[in-house]
Each structure stands twice: as structure tokens, then as C-alpha cells.
Design a protein around this motif. Structure first.
Motif, mmCIF file in Angstrom:
data_model
loop_
_atom_site.group_PDB
_atom_site.id
_atom_site.type_symbol
_atom_site.label_atom_id
_atom_site.label_comp_id
_atom_site.label_asym_id
_atom_site.label_seq_id
_atom_site.Cartn_x
_atom_site.Cartn_y
_atom_site.Cartn_z
ATOM 1 N N LYS A 1 38.077 63.188 11.769
ATOM 2 C CA LYS A 1 38.820 62.392 10.794
ATOM 3 C C LYS A 1 38.984 60.952 11.285
ATOM 4 O O LYS A 1 38.983 60.019 10.484
ATOM 5 N N ILE A 2 39.122 60.788 12.596
ATOM 6 C CA ILE A 2 39.117 59.437 13.157
ATOM 7 C C ILE A 2 37.764 58.785 12.877
ATOM 8 O O ILE A 2 37.683 57.615 12.490
ATOM 9 N N SER A 3 36.711 59.572 13.058
ATOM 10 C CA SER A 3 35.362 59.064 12.809
ATOM 11 C C SER A 3 35.187 58.651 11.352
ATOM 12 O O SER A 3 34.544 57.639 11.059
ATOM 13 N N ALA A 4 35.797 59.406 10.432
ATOM 14 C CA ALA A 4 35.689 59.075 9.012
ATOM 15 C C ALA A 4 36.307 57.710 8.721
ATOM 16 O O ALA A 4 35.749 56.903 7.973
ATOM 17 N N PHE A 5 37.466 57.462 9.312
ATOM 18 C CA PHE A 5 38.132 56.179 9.112
ATOM 19 C C PHE A 5 37.285 55.044 9.687
ATOM 20 O O PHE A 5 37.100 54.004 9.047
ATOM 21 N N LYS A 6 36.767 55.248 10.885
ATOM 22 C CA LYS A 6 35.952 54.213 11.521
ATOM 23 C C LYS A 6 34.687 53.918 10.710
ATOM 24 O O LYS A 6 34.273 52.761 10.561
ATOM 25 N N GLN A 7 34.083 54.979 10.163
ATOM 26 C CA GLN A 7 32.885 54.779 9.361
ATOM 27 C C GLN A 7 33.195 54.000 8.085
ATOM 28 O O GLN A 7 32.404 53.176 7.631
ATOM 29 N N ALA A 8 34.365 54.259 7.505
ATOM 30 C CA ALA A 8 34.754 53.531 6.300
ATOM 31 C C ALA A 8 34.967 52.048 6.608
ATOM 32 O O ALA A 8 34.582 51.173 5.829
ATOM 33 N N ILE A 9 35.593 51.764 7.750
ATOM 34 C CA ILE A 9 35.791 50.368 8.158
ATOM 35 C C ILE A 9 34.435 49.713 8.444
ATOM 36 O O ILE A 9 34.204 48.550 8.066
ATOM 37 N N LEU A 10 33.531 50.450 9.088
ATOM 38 C CA LEU A 10 32.197 49.913 9.365
ATOM 39 C C LEU A 10 31.464 49.578 8.063
ATOM 40 O O LEU A 10 30.767 48.560 7.972
ATOM 41 N N HIS A 11 31.629 50.430 7.078
ATOM 42 C CA HIS A 11 31.001 50.171 5.780
ATOM 43 C C HIS A 11 31.500 48.848 5.204
ATOM 44 O O HIS A 11 30.712 48.036 4.711
ATOM 45 N N PHE A 12 32.807 48.637 5.279
ATOM 46 C CA PHE A 12 33.404 47.393 4.784
ATOM 47 C C PHE A 12 32.874 46.189 5.571
ATOM 48 O O PHE A 12 32.500 45.163 4.998
ATOM 49 N N VAL A 13 32.838 46.313 6.903
ATOM 50 C CA VAL A 13 32.370 45.214 7.757
ATOM 51 C C VAL A 13 30.920 44.869 7.448
ATOM 52 O O VAL A 13 30.566 43.699 7.220
ATOM 53 N N ASN A 14 30.065 45.894 7.440
ATOM 54 C CA ASN A 14 28.634 45.637 7.281
ATOM 55 C C ASN A 14 28.290 45.111 5.895
ATOM 56 O O ASN A 14 27.353 44.323 5.732
ATOM 57 N N LYS A 15 29.056 45.529 4.894
ATOM 58 C CA LYS A 15 28.819 45.009 3.547
ATOM 59 C C LYS A 15 29.050 43.505 3.504
ATOM 60 O O LYS A 15 28.347 42.767 2.790
ATOM 61 N N ASN A 16 30.016 43.043 4.284
ATOM 62 C CA ASN A 16 30.337 41.618 4.285
ATOM 63 C C ASN A 16 29.565 40.822 5.326
ATOM 64 O O ASN A 16 29.508 39.592 5.238
ATOM 65 N N MET A 17 28.958 41.504 6.294
ATOM 66 C CA MET A 17 28.162 40.803 7.301
ATOM 67 C C MET A 17 26.676 40.779 6.949
ATOM 68 O O MET A 17 25.907 40.030 7.556
ATOM 69 N N SER A 18 26.266 41.586 5.980
ATOM 70 C CA SER A 18 24.846 41.659 5.644
ATOM 71 C C SER A 18 24.245 40.314 5.219
ATOM 72 O O SER A 18 23.079 40.040 5.521
ATOM 73 N N VAL B 1 26.988 46.014 12.399
ATOM 74 C CA VAL B 1 27.826 46.568 13.461
ATOM 75 C C VAL B 1 27.668 48.081 13.474
ATOM 76 O O VAL B 1 27.742 48.730 12.429
ATOM 77 N N THR B 2 27.431 48.642 14.643
ATOM 78 C CA THR B 2 27.327 50.097 14.789
ATOM 79 C C THR B 2 28.377 50.641 15.749
ATOM 80 O O THR B 2 28.723 51.824 15.681
ATOM 81 N N GLU B 3 28.886 49.777 16.644
ATOM 82 C CA GLU B 3 29.889 50.212 17.617
ATOM 83 C C GLU B 3 31.093 49.275 17.540
ATOM 84 O O GLU B 3 31.030 48.132 18.020
ATOM 85 N N ILE B 4 32.166 49.748 16.937
ATOM 86 C CA ILE B 4 33.328 48.899 16.688
ATOM 87 C C ILE B 4 33.892 48.319 17.973
ATOM 88 O O ILE B 4 34.148 47.116 18.080
ATOM 89 N N GLU B 5 34.145 49.180 18.966
ATOM 90 C CA GLU B 5 34.801 48.700 20.183
ATOM 91 C C GLU B 5 33.967 47.648 20.910
ATOM 92 O O GLU B 5 34.467 46.591 21.288
#
Length: 319
Positions: free
Chosen positions: A208-225, A231-235
Motif C-alpha cells: 500500500k505504501i508502494s501504491a501511494f508512491k507509484q501514484a505520486i510518481l505518475h503525477f511527477v512524470n506526467k509533469n516532467m515529461s 523519475v523511477t526512484e523517489i528517494e
């Protein structure tokens, strides 16, 4: 003042029973993430068939998408008309498809939280319940955001008027789901809405932590594209502050001069300079990020990094 649902706008019929998500809940960040994840899942599943879903409310009511999902996920090819134009044809098609789906999902018409009428009426709550059940049955490894819950208004129309009440309904499981034995986790704690979201997140199961991180990554990558970055590794990738500064510039609509930060930091002090600058910019733009030490992000502390990214998500979730 909190916006209440105006039941008159729904033109309820005599004897009708319905459940509607309280409008104020539609802006909840976790609900928005869930909807994005489900849309992406549908589009990935049906990519080969060139079907693109933009809205869960508007694109599933006629049975076309559910028909193709049933074929792809359950290898169940139903002989129904491909495009149902009339209301009668759409309802008939949905009835056939949902009968098969309910059988695959192990639910009856009485226990299902969806129905032909609700799906055809574009009821978001019923559509979400159906899609989440399909994910759990056909693709259980897909990470859904945990503990998504909404305030629901239930109402019934009788000759004496409209009876209504409100309750909180869970769409995905989370730490407060009694079926998961997580009452022990929450015992003695305050209302999670008043606690730090990221601290609460870290009490959940790893997937479930992974699900949240993946959702944030989706938001980040959509705006960084647009910048050609991913981004593949948040930390790790936010630790030097460079991508964080570029993301802030993208979201806030301005360019940060290259002379103000170090584009290729080679030491902790240089990375700390970048991260500190990023947090100062957020503060100047009234984006509140509490309990974050710049050194935490440089040291690859996941909670510090997620707090910053979640603050950006809350402000720019509609992008």
C-alpha cells in the motif's frame, strides 16, 4: 461552509434508492489518485484495441469498455452488439455483461455495490466499486491507493418525501479496514485526517505504501515529461534537489535561472544548497511543507521527500 448535496438536482423517482458521493469529497487527493490509476489501468489493458478512456463517469455507462475489459481480462467473449446507441440497447448490453462479471467476481445482484441502473446512470461510486473489484480479481498485483473513503449521501424516495442520511464508505482497503485486522494499528491513535498523512502511510502494509508512491510518481512524470525527464526512484532522484527545482518550475509556471542552483551537484553541501532553495521557493509561494528538514531529502529520507511531493500534488492535482 461545507457544500451539501442538493438532492433536488437529481430528480429522484418514487421508490428510488440511491447513494451519491458528497460533492466536497470529489476533490479528495486520494480519490483523484484512484481515478487516475484506474483510467491508466483500463487504457493499458485496452491499448491493443485502441480504446481510450478519459472519464470513468462518462466512458463506461454504455457497456463498450466493460465488454472489452471482460474479453481481455477473463477471456470471455460475449456476443453482443459492439456499439449500443439507444438507451434500451445499452441497458440490455450492460445486463448481459454485468451478469457474467458478477459471476466471475463471486457476487450476486443483491450483494454487488453496483447494478445496471447505477452504471448506466453514470454513478461514480458504483463504477469505482466495480472497477476496484475487477482489479482485485483479475490483476491483484496492481497497486491501488489505500484507504480511499468518501462521505456518501443515501436517500430513498417515498410518498411522504425524501429520507436521507450520510455515512463514510470505503472504496479501497486501508489501515482502518476491520477485515484486515488493522484496528490494532489504529488503536489509541487520533483521527487519521488530523494526523500527518505520511506518518500514517508508513503504518500501512508495504504494497500500500508502494501504491501511494507509484501514484505520486505518475503525477511527477506526467509533469516532467515535457522536459524529457523521468523519475523511477523517489528517494534517490530528488536527493540532489535538481529535479525537485525543475518540477517546481514546471508546476508553478516559471523558470529558475541556472545560476541560482547547481545543475550537477557533486557533494552534500551542493545538494543541500539546491534542496534548501527548493523549500524556500515553496514557502515563498505559500505551499506549506511541515516537518521537513532539507538534510532529510539529501539523506534520501522517504518521508521527507514524500511530504514535499504530496504538498505539490495537493496544489496541482488537476494538472
Amino acid at each position: 461552509m461545507e457544500e451539501d448535496l442538493d438532492l433536488r438536482a437529481y430528480e429522484p423517482q418514487l421508490g428510488e434508492k440511491r447513494q451519491i458521493i458528497q460533492p466536497t469529497c470529489l476533490n479528495d487527493p486520494k480519490l483523484k489518485i484512484l481515478k487516475e490509476v484506474l483510467v491508466d489501468w483500463i487504457n493499458a489493458t485496452l491499448k491493443a484495441e485502441h480504446i481510450v478512456v478519459l472519464s470513468l463517469e462518462e466512458d463506461l455507462f454504455d457497456g463498450l469498455v466493460l465488454h472489452h475489459l471482460l474479453g481481455r481480462l477473463a477471456n470471455e467473449h460475449v456476443s453482443v452488439e459492439e456499439i449500443a446507441v439507444t438507451t434500451e440497447a445499452q441497458v440490455r448490453k450492460l445486463g448481459i455483461i454485468l451478469e457474467i462479471l458478477n459471476n466471475k467476481l463471486g457476487v450476486s445482484d443483491e450483494t454487488a455495490k453496483w447494478s445496471v441502473s447505477l452504471i448506466h446512470s453514470k454513478e461514480l461510486l458504483a463504477t469505482l466499486h466495480l472497477l476496484v473489484a475487477m482489479v482485485k480479481r483479475f490483476q491483484p498485483d496492481l497497486a491501488l491507493p489505500p484507504d480511499v473513503r468518501v462521505e456518501v449521501v443515501s436517500f430513498e424516495v417515498s410518498r411522504s418525501g425524501i429520507k436521507s442520511d450520510k455515512h463514510i464508505e470505503h472504496i479501497t482497503e486501508g489501515w482502518s479496514d476491520p477485515d484486515k485486522g488493522s484496528d490494532k494499528v489504529s488503536e489509541g491513535r487520533k483521527d487519521p485526517q488530523k494526523e500527518d498523512l505520511i506518518d500514517e502511510l508508513m503504518l500501512l502494509e508495504p504494497h500500500k505504501i508502494s501504491a501511494f508512491k507509484q501514484a505520486i510518481l505518475h503525477f511527477v512524470n506526467k509533469n516532467m515529461s515535457p522536459l524529457g525527464l523521468q523519475v523511477t526512484e523517489i528517494e534517490k532522484q530528488f536527493a540532489d534537489g535538481v529535479i525537485l527545482l525543475l518540477l517546481i518550475g514546471q508546476l508553478e509556471g516559471f523558470f529558475i535561472p541556472l545560476y541560482e542552483f547547481i545543475l550537477s551537484p557533486a557533494s552534500d553541501p551542493e545538494m543541500l544548497h539546491n534542496v534548501t532553495l527548493a523549500l524556500e521557493i515553496l514557502s515563498d509561494r505559500d505551499i506549506q511543507v511541515d516537518n521537513v528538514d532539507p538534510q532529510g531529502i539529501v539523506s534520501q529520507d522517504v518521508k521527507s521527500t514524500l511530504r514535499v511531493l504530496y504538498a505539490l500534488f495537493k496544489k496541482h492535482k488537476s494538472r
